[in-house]
Design an enzyme around this catalytic site. Structure first.
Site, short mmCIF file in Angstrom:
data_model
loop_
_atom_site.label_atom_id
_atom_site.label_comp_id
_atom_site.label_asym_id
_atom_site.label_seq_id
_atom_site.Cartn_x
_atom_site.Cartn_y
_atom_site.Cartn_z
N MET A 203 12.30 0.45 -46.03
CA MET A 203 12.35 1.07 -47.37
C MET A 203 13.33 0.34 -48.28
SD MET A 203 12.28 5.09 -46.20
CE MET A 203 13.72 4.90 -45.15
N GLY B 142 2.48 -4.15 -42.39
CA GLY B 142 2.40 -4.73 -41.05
C GLY B 142 1.44 -4.00 -40.14
N GLY C 18 4.21 8.37 -40.00
CA GLY C 18 4.22 6.95 -39.69
C GLY C 18 5.41 6.60 -38.81
N GLY C 19 5.26 5.54 -38.01
CA GLY C 19 6.36 5.10 -37.16
C GLY C 19 6.74 6.15 -36.13
N ASP C 20 8.02 6.45 -36.06
CA ASP C 20 8.55 7.46 -35.14
C ASP C 20 9.08 8.63 -35.97
OD1 ASP C 20 9.78 7.90 -32.18
OD2 ASP C 20 11.18 8.62 -33.71
N PRO D 89 2.99 2.06 -36.61
CA PRO D 89 3.14 1.33 -37.87
C PRO D 89 1.93 1.34 -38.79
CG PRO D 89 2.75 -0.19 -36.08
CD PRO D 89 2.91 1.16 -35.45
N PRO E 237 9.46 -0.95 10.28
CA PRO E 237 10.65 -1.77 10.52
C PRO E 237 11.14 -2.47 9.25
CG PRO E 237 8.70 -2.81 11.46
CD PRO E 237 8.28 -1.46 11.00
N LYS F 33 3.97 10.88 -49.28
CA LYS F 33 5.19 10.67 -50.05
C LYS F 33 5.14 9.24 -50.57
CE LYS F 33 8.06 13.92 -47.49
NZ LYS F 33 9.29 14.11 -46.71
N VAL G 234 0.84 -1.20 0.00
CA VAL G 234 0.00 0.00 0.00
C VAL G 234 0.87 1.24 0.00
CG1 VAL G 234 -1.70 1.32 1.28
CG2 VAL G 234 -1.94 -1.16 1.11
N ASP H 46 1.08 12.04 -43.38
CA ASP H 46 1.77 11.17 -44.33
C ASP H 46 0.88 10.00 -44.71
OD1 ASP H 46 4.09 12.57 -44.55
OD2 ASP H 46 5.26 11.30 -43.21
#
Length: 429
Positions: free
Chosen positions: A344, A373, A260-262, A184, A46, A229, A26, A207
């Site tokens: 790519m 994917g 897309g992605g990062d 993704p 303790p 793109k 807790v 994108d």
């Protein structure tokens, strides 16, 4: 007697003494919020859990390794009685009452002078929920419902976080752009913060590889700019994308660049951030789940696995190995024993496979090609390094696709040769 409702209030505990008695689970759950509030926490117990001990060793709390004694609440602003001894908790509550210190009893909530609400946080908002007994029901027969409080909290926080509960900001805001990694492709794989920022946007520059389904959820007033793109086809020049981001931000609009992605993994996010910074526009970067990890995972391929691969390398394959513009040390990659993930790379897969084989990567190295994917149209094509290019051509593999090279391709129930029922279950679509 009808139950008297609690009076909700937010405590500002920064720099103020808080005493927590008890070092079990807790206490372990309550401490992070107290520390986040800046409280000066003294913990009396303790023994404590390993996580609590780590907080003490790091200097985040003061741990007194003993049992509670009368007088321990001196100079405290707030107290929590969280021991596993009801009599001790009662004594703590009694001292708190005498000293006029608000006290929470974690074993018998009704015996304390304060209750801990179910609390959740999203950016700029703290949600705290308390429930009470039903009107006319004797105390204890129904009582407060902590599970319902937690469910209400979770629903509100989730709605604010992912944008399904819209509460737009009314205060003036500085112009800015959020570079949001959409993951993704599956709309459920965008981060909570990214989804919330989308819900608050006035303009979205998107994108093709971003989670397109989320665009349908945007309110009608939101302007969506197609920055697609498309590989080897029509594209919106990067300069035009930068100009659009700058122009809309300077109009005082909330702008989201949905990628897309990062944003920073082969995404030109830094180019956009640099342009915005040069124009004096504030930039917020929201990381996204990179397809280099998530797409293999979605079809059951771990990019690392104990005893199989201790490293993985992510490489852009948009430039062929023999191209003078290439920055990749292909001979060095061929010598690695771990996993190689190519993004790519569909067009140059034959040249890449040839370069890896020429520099020592075995012909029979397993290869998996995952097209689209995490999407409903996802498919996986397996091959070896020697056959990958021909298999890709024969199967019509096209972008977007992630290529995984290494022994991890043969790991798990989704590997080539596994029973069909296993291969078609789980994350496979």
């Amino acid at each position: 007697m009808p139950e008297t409702p609690a009076y909700p209030v937010g405590l500002r505990l920064a720099g103020r003494r808080v005493v927590l008695a008890g070092g079990g689970t807790v206490a372990q759950r309550r401490l992070p919020a107290l520390l986040a509030a800046g409280a000066d926490v003294t913990l009396i117990a303790p023994e404590v859990t390993p996580s609590v001990e780590a907080m003490a060793e790091a200097g985040e709390i003061t741990w007194e390794r003993r049992t509670y004694r009368d007088g321990d609440l001196a100079a405290a602003w707030y107290a929590l009685a969280a021991t596993d001894e009801p009599a001790v908790n009662a004594a703590i509550a009694a001292e708190a009452e005498t000293r006029r210190i608000w006290c929470v009893r974690t074993d018998e909530a009704d015996e304390g002078s304060a209750w801990t609400p179910a609390t959740g946080r999203t950016e700029g908002v703290t949600v705290a929920v308390l429930t009470s007994g039903a009107p006319g029901v004797p105390e204890g027969a129904a009582g407060r419902d902590p599970r319902r409080a937690a469910a209400v909290r979770d629903a509100i926080v989730a709605g604010l976080s992912d944008g399904t509960l819209v509460a737009r900001r009314n205060r003036p805001r500085a112009p800015g752009v959020a570079l949001v990694g959409g993951g993704p492709g599956d709309p459920d794989l965008i981060t909570v913060r990214g989804r919330r920022l989308l819900a608050e946007a006035d303009v979205v520059v998107a994108d093709r590889l971003g989670p397109r389904d989320l665009l349908d959820e945007l309110p009608p007033h939101v302007e969506v700019i197609d920055a697609a793109k498309i590989p080897y086809g029509r594209a919106m020049a990067q300069e035009a994308i930068n100009a659009a981001l700058v122009a809309h931000a300077k109009e005082g609009k909330a702008v989201v660049r949905l990628k897309g992605g990062d944003p920073f993994v082969f995404g030109r996010g830094m180019e956009e951030a640099e342009q915005l910074a040069a124009e004096g526009i504030e930039v917020t970067v929201v990381p996204g789940i990179s397809s280099s990890i998530s797409v293999p995972g979605a079809v059951g391929i771990p990019v690392t696995h104990r005893g199989v691969a201790h490293e993985f390398t992510v490489v852009s394959g948009h430039v062929a190995p023999e191209d003078p513009r290439s920055l990749v040390d292909w001979p060095a990659l061929a010598r690695l024993r771990g996993t190689l993930v190519l993004l790519m790379a569909v067009e140059n897969l034959g040249a890449i496979a040839a370069a890896l084989r020429a520099h020592g990567r075995p012909d029979d190295t397993p290869v998996a090609m995952i097209q689209e994917g995490t999407m409903a149209t996802e498919r996986r094509v397996d091959a070896t390094l020697a056959t990958a290019a021909d298999r890709a051509a024969a199967e019509g593999v096209r972008p977007p696709a992630v290529v995984v090279i290494g022994e991890v391709v043969g790991v798990g129930p989704y590997a080539p040769g596994a029973p069909a029922a296993s291969r078609d279950s789980g994350t496979r679509r």
